[in-house]
Design a protein around this motif. Sequence first.
Motif, short mmCIF file in Angstrom:
data_model
loop_
_atom_site.label_atom_id
_atom_site.label_comp_id
_atom_site.label_asym_id
_atom_site.label_seq_id
_atom_site.Cartn_x
_atom_site.Cartn_y
_atom_site.Cartn_z
N LYS A 1 22.09 16.47 117.03
CA LYS A 1 22.16 17.70 116.26
C LYS A 1 21.29 18.76 116.92
O LYS A 1 20.14 18.94 116.56
CB LYS A 1 21.71 17.48 114.82
N PRO A 2 21.84 19.47 117.91
CA PRO A 2 21.04 20.52 118.52
C PRO A 2 20.75 21.62 117.50
O PRO A 2 21.46 21.77 116.52
CB PRO A 2 21.94 21.04 119.65
N SER A 3 19.68 22.32 117.75
CA SER A 3 19.32 23.42 116.88
C SER A 3 20.48 24.41 116.79
O SER A 3 21.18 24.65 117.77
CB SER A 3 18.08 24.11 117.44
N SER B 1 27.18 32.92 117.12
CA SER B 1 26.82 31.53 117.34
C SER B 1 28.08 30.71 117.57
O SER B 1 29.19 31.22 117.49
CB SER B 1 26.07 30.98 116.12
N ASN B 2 27.86 29.43 117.82
CA ASN B 2 29.01 28.53 117.86
C ASN B 2 29.54 28.38 116.44
O ASN B 2 28.92 28.82 115.48
CB ASN B 2 28.63 27.18 118.48
N ALA B 3 30.67 27.74 116.30
CA ALA B 3 31.30 27.59 114.99
C ALA B 3 30.42 26.79 114.05
O ALA B 3 29.93 25.73 114.41
CB ALA B 3 32.65 26.90 115.15
N TYR C 1 28.34 20.89 115.12
CA TYR C 1 27.42 19.80 115.41
C TYR C 1 26.77 19.21 114.15
O TYR C 1 26.18 18.16 114.20
CB TYR C 1 26.32 20.25 116.36
N ARG C 2 26.81 19.92 113.05
CA ARG C 2 26.28 19.47 111.77
C ARG C 2 27.36 19.73 110.73
O ARG C 2 28.48 20.04 111.07
CB ARG C 2 25.02 20.28 111.41
N THR C 3 27.01 19.67 109.47
CA THR C 3 28.02 20.00 108.46
C THR C 3 28.15 21.52 108.39
O THR C 3 27.22 22.27 108.72
CB THR C 3 27.63 19.47 107.07
N VAL C 4 29.31 21.96 107.96
CA VAL C 4 29.55 23.38 107.76
C VAL C 4 28.50 23.94 106.81
O VAL C 4 27.93 25.02 107.04
CB VAL C 4 30.98 23.63 107.22
N GLU C 5 28.21 23.21 105.74
CA GLU C 5 27.27 23.68 104.73
C GLU C 5 25.87 23.87 105.29
O GLU C 5 25.19 24.83 104.96
CB GLU C 5 27.26 22.73 103.53
#
Length: 107
Positions: free
Chosen positions: A7-9, A26-28, A32-36
């Motif tokens: 999970k990059p910053s 930013s990226n979408a 890399y994490r949850t949308v929320e």
Amino acid sequence: FLNTSKKPSYLVDTLELPCGGQILMSNAPGKYRTVEEDLSKVKALKASSVVTLLSSEEMEILGMTHMGPAVEAKGMSWHHLDLRDKWIPWDSEAYLHDLVLPLVHRL
């Protein structure tokens, strides 16, 4: 497949506007994490709108089909332009009408 073990910053670049606003890039959210999780960071940066420039297929692959409701649940508006990765909009009039003008009216 979404690999959440790394999970990059969530990096956000900021473009200061002469009128006093900002454009955050930013990226979408959710890549890399949850949308929320990512939308919470975007909201904490005082964003009022989220713009996605992804194809519908890419959003599906990345598990982002609920982006609109997720953005709205955080109190922001969502604008989407179905755009293939690394391509420019092929329909300039639709791009202007569907994305640019609504954003300009919000500024």
